[in-house]
Design a protein around this motif. Structure first.
Motif, short mmCIF file in Angstrom:
data_model
loop_
_atom_site.label_atom_id
_atom_site.label_comp_id
_atom_site.label_asym_id
_atom_site.label_seq_id
_atom_site.Cartn_x
_atom_site.Cartn_y
_atom_site.Cartn_z
N VAL A 126 0.83 -1.20 0.00
CA VAL A 126 0.00 0.00 0.00
C VAL A 126 0.87 1.25 0.00
CG1 VAL A 126 -1.67 1.33 1.34
CG2 VAL A 126 -1.98 -1.13 1.06
N SER A 127 1.95 1.23 0.77
CA SER A 127 2.85 2.38 0.81
C SER A 127 3.42 2.66 -0.58
CB SER A 127 3.99 2.11 1.79
OG SER A 127 4.93 3.17 1.79
N GLY A 128 3.83 1.61 -1.29
CA GLY A 128 4.40 1.80 -2.61
C GLY A 128 3.38 2.24 -3.64
N LYS A 129 2.17 1.69 -3.57
CA LYS A 129 1.15 2.01 -4.56
C LYS A 129 0.54 3.39 -4.37
CE LYS A 129 0.89 -1.74 -7.13
NZ LYS A 129 1.08 -1.73 -8.58
N THR A 130 0.45 3.84 -3.12
CA THR A 130 -0.24 5.10 -2.83
C THR A 130 0.70 6.20 -2.38
OG1 THR A 130 -0.64 4.47 -0.51
CG2 THR A 130 -2.30 3.81 -2.14
N ASN A 131 2.00 5.88 -2.29
CA ASN A 131 2.99 6.83 -1.79
C ASN A 131 2.62 7.31 -0.38
OD1 ASN A 131 5.42 8.21 -2.11
ND2 ASN A 131 4.40 10.08 -2.78
N SER A 132 2.11 6.37 0.43
CA SER A 132 1.68 6.69 1.79
C SER A 132 2.83 6.54 2.78
CB SER A 132 0.55 5.74 2.22
OG SER A 132 -0.54 5.80 1.36
N ILE A 133 2.77 7.33 3.85
CA ILE A 133 3.69 7.16 4.97
C ILE A 133 3.05 6.18 5.94
CG2 ILE A 133 4.79 8.32 6.92
CD1 ILE A 133 4.72 10.90 5.24
N GLN A 198 -2.18 -1.26 25.98
CA GLN A 198 -3.30 -1.29 25.05
C GLN A 198 -4.18 -0.06 25.18
OE1 GLN A 198 -5.62 -4.99 23.60
NE2 GLN A 198 -6.53 -4.47 25.56
N ARG A 199 -4.40 0.39 26.42
CA ARG A 199 -5.20 1.60 26.63
C ARG A 199 -4.53 2.80 25.96
NH1 ARG A 199 -3.90 5.44 29.57
NH2 ARG A 199 -2.46 4.18 30.85
N ILE A 200 -3.22 2.92 26.13
CA ILE A 200 -2.49 4.03 25.52
C ILE A 200 -2.65 4.00 24.00
CG2 ILE A 200 -0.19 4.98 25.08
CD1 ILE A 200 0.56 3.99 27.95
N ILE A 201 -2.49 2.82 23.41
CA ILE A 201 -2.62 2.68 21.97
C ILE A 201 -3.99 3.15 21.50
CG2 ILE A 201 -2.75 1.02 20.07
CD1 ILE A 201 0.07 1.52 20.96
N LYS A 202 -5.04 2.64 22.15
CA LYS A 202 -6.40 2.98 21.71
C LYS A 202 -6.68 4.47 21.90
CE LYS A 202 -9.75 0.07 21.77
NZ LYS A 202 -10.85 -0.86 22.09
N GLU A 203 -6.16 5.05 22.98
CA GLU A 203 -6.41 6.47 23.21
C GLU A 203 -5.63 7.34 22.22
OE1 GLU A 203 -5.72 7.22 27.36
OE2 GLU A 203 -7.54 6.12 27.97
N LEU A 204 -4.43 6.92 21.84
CA LEU A 204 -3.68 7.69 20.85
C LEU A 204 -4.33 7.58 19.48
CD1 LEU A 204 0.07 7.10 21.79
CD2 LEU A 204 -1.42 9.00 22.40
N PHE A 205 -4.85 6.41 19.14
CA PHE A 205 -5.56 6.28 17.86
C PHE A 205 -6.89 7.03 17.89
CE2 PHE A 205 -2.61 2.86 16.80
CZ PHE A 205 -2.47 3.03 15.43
N HIS A 212 -3.57 11.41 12.60
CA HIS A 212 -3.37 11.82 11.21
C HIS A 212 -2.06 12.60 11.03
CE1 HIS A 212 -7.96 11.46 10.25
NE2 HIS A 212 -7.34 10.31 10.35
N ARG A 213 -1.71 13.41 12.02
CA ARG A 213 -0.49 14.21 11.91
C ARG A 213 0.74 13.33 11.79
NH1 ARG A 213 0.04 16.79 16.92
NH2 ARG A 213 -1.92 17.80 16.35
N TYR A 214 0.74 12.21 12.55
CA TYR A 214 1.91 11.33 12.55
C TYR A 214 1.69 10.05 11.74
CZ TYR A 214 3.93 14.58 15.80
OH TYR A 214 4.44 15.73 16.36
N VAL A 459 7.04 11.40 18.81
CA VAL A 459 7.38 12.63 18.09
C VAL A 459 8.85 12.62 17.68
CG1 VAL A 459 7.62 15.12 18.34
CG2 VAL A 459 5.53 13.99 19.13
N LYS A 460 9.70 12.11 18.56
CA LYS A 460 11.13 12.06 18.24
C LYS A 460 11.44 10.99 17.18
CE LYS A 460 12.31 11.65 22.61
NZ LYS A 460 13.13 11.49 23.85
N PHE A 461 10.70 9.87 17.24
CA PHE A 461 10.99 8.75 16.36
C PHE A 461 10.40 8.92 14.97
CE2 PHE A 461 9.82 4.28 15.03
CZ PHE A 461 11.11 3.90 14.67
#
Length: 462
Positions: A126-133, A198-205, A212-214, A459-461
């Motif tokens: 998908v990254s290659g076909k759509t030039n997505s990050i 898992q809670r952190i992951i779901k809350e960040l998503f 969307h920014r990252y 943010v750093k990574f």
């Protein structure tokens, strides 16, 4: 095929958009707009397909024309070329009533490879076909992390960050993640439990602006592609017994903590696979067993066990099952999940509990029962179970009726959990790929268990 949210506030989207979205933007989980229904003739026509051929048939039902057939075939073939057994997920007979579906023949010796080798290749495509990050963010109770990292390490256009609970995974699981030195991999050891990760992951998503920014993408089983890939081996295992005339009254016993693997079995059942009984095996963190038995979904006290990949109190895929339990009523699901967030508890009425008990049988395996199963089956059948598979086998012994045949899902190679196996005086030889890990330096960052701690690292990574 289009995909919708369990909470009903996302317009239908295609397969590629669904895998890129991961967690639905309204906080729900994505599901197919309809579940394909398979006829008996179609099932019979699939019965002698290879694993790769079967996977292609099933994926095609859910992908439609978004990925050309030739490209999809190449993704499937590339993903399962990394497995050490030509059957990919072979079925081993233990005795007249029990077979084991070995899901650990992938590169990291865990069942997560079945889905994550495919998803890693799919993201690269998908990254290659759509030039997505593609910036992958995931949490692991042990096996997902290594499998996800192996699926994307070194791949152009993809970076991956994995959270794991510091000191709460097996040593081999830790080494498989943290000895990877590729520049596109970041391991964060979180001060907390897997539920915190898992809670952190779901809350960040759920923070859509940050997501969307990252360019965050999901690798956990909140991503629908994970579930679809895991559905394949239920069909394949069933067909292996059907080809031997043993397909009457087949149960599947599934060790599960996050409800993803057994939900894949439930999806196979909904598609038309004639499963007799889905046995839900948990350990002492038995929120799912209590739900099946009592109709109450409420976390208890966290307990560290010999089956650490199931040391989970809040099952991220549970919402998908609620969606179908409540007749695909997204308003009801939104209400129930809001209630759970506010009160930490969901209680369902008697008619819904009866429906749950028609779908599943459940058993929570105690620590000593898990070790007993390991030692008993090693002594009687010269077959070594890892502690998660042992939970599935112990649950089978409790819940399968005479005359029934059960396929227990073996979710990991026993070498990944030698600490538990040595408690019963059983010695094993590590596969050379695992033995080599102990001589490699580790690369991980220990962090606090807050959203801001993780955001600072991302943010750093990224």
């Amino acid at each position: 095929m289009e995909y919708i949210s369990t909470r009903g506030q996302v317009a239908p989207i295609g397969f590629i958009d669904a895998i890129l979205m991961g967690l639905a933007d309204d906080g729900g989980l994505l599901v197919p707009q309809h579940i394909p229904q398979l006829s008996a003739d179609m099932l019979k026509s699939w019965q002698r397909l290879s694993y790769q051929e079967l996977a292609l048939e099933i994926f095609t039902l859910f992908v439609n024309d978004e990925i050309p057939c030739a490209d999809l075939k190449r993704l499937v073939d590339d993903s399962y070329a990394t497995f050490r057994d030509e059957d990919v997920t072979p079925v081993r007979r233990i005795n007249n009533g029990l077979h084991v579906l070995e899901l650990f023949h992938g590169p990291t010796f865990a069942f997560k490879d079945v889905a994550l080798q495919f998803l890693g290749n799919l993201y690269q495509y998908v990254s290659g076909k759509t030039n997505s990050i593609i910036h992958i963010l995931g949490a692991t109770s042990g096996d997902t992390g290594a499998s996800a990292i192996e699926g994307v390490r070194g791949k152009a256009g993809i970076r991956i960050c994995i959270l794991h609970p510091h000191g709460k995974v097996s040593k081999v699981q830790e080494l498989q993640m943290t000895t990877v030195d590729d520049a596109n991999v970041l391991n964060l050891a979180v001060d907390g439990t897997f539920d915190d990760c898992q809670r952190i992951i779901k809350e960040l998503f759920a923070d859509v602006d940050f997501k969307h920014r990252y360019h965050l993408r999901a690798i956990n089983s909140i991503n629908i592609a994970r579930i679809l890939a895991q559905t394949v081996y239920y069909f394949y295992a069933y067909f292996q017994l059907a080809n031997k005339g043993q397909a009457d009254k087949v149960n599947f016993s599934v060790p599960t903590g996050n409800f993803g693997d057994i939900f894949a079995g439930y999806l196979a059942l909904k598609m038309g696979l004639p499963i007799n009984k889905l046995i839900l095996a948990t350990n002492e963190n038995n929120i799912l067993e209590r739900f099946v038995r009592e109709g109450v979904y409420e976390p208890g006290e966290f307990r560290g066990t010999y089956s650490p990949s199931m040391d989970i109190q809040v099952a991220s895929n549970f919402e998908r099952y609620l969606y179908y339990l409540y007749g695909e009523d997204s308003a009801a699901v939104t209400r129930l999940m809001g209630q759970f967030k506010a009160d930490g508890r969901i209680a369902i009425p008697a008619d819904k509990l009866a429906a749950v008990q028609a779908d599943f049988a459940a058993y929570g395996v105690q620590n000593e029962e898990c070790l007993d199963a390991i030692s008993d089956y090693h002594a009687k059948y010269d077959y070594l179970l890892d502690p998660h598979t042992a939970c599935g086998v112990a649950a089978t012994d409790k819940l399968a009726d005479d005359g029934e045949v059960t396929i227990a899902l073996s979710t990991a190679h026993p070498a990944k959990f030698d600490e538990a196996i040595r408690l019963r005086g059983i010695a094993q030889t590590y596969p050379p790929q695992i033995e080599a890990l102990f001589d490699k330096p580790q690369h991980q960052t220990v962090v606090g268990g807050t959203n801001d701690d993780i955001k600072d690292q991302l943010v750093k990574f990224f």
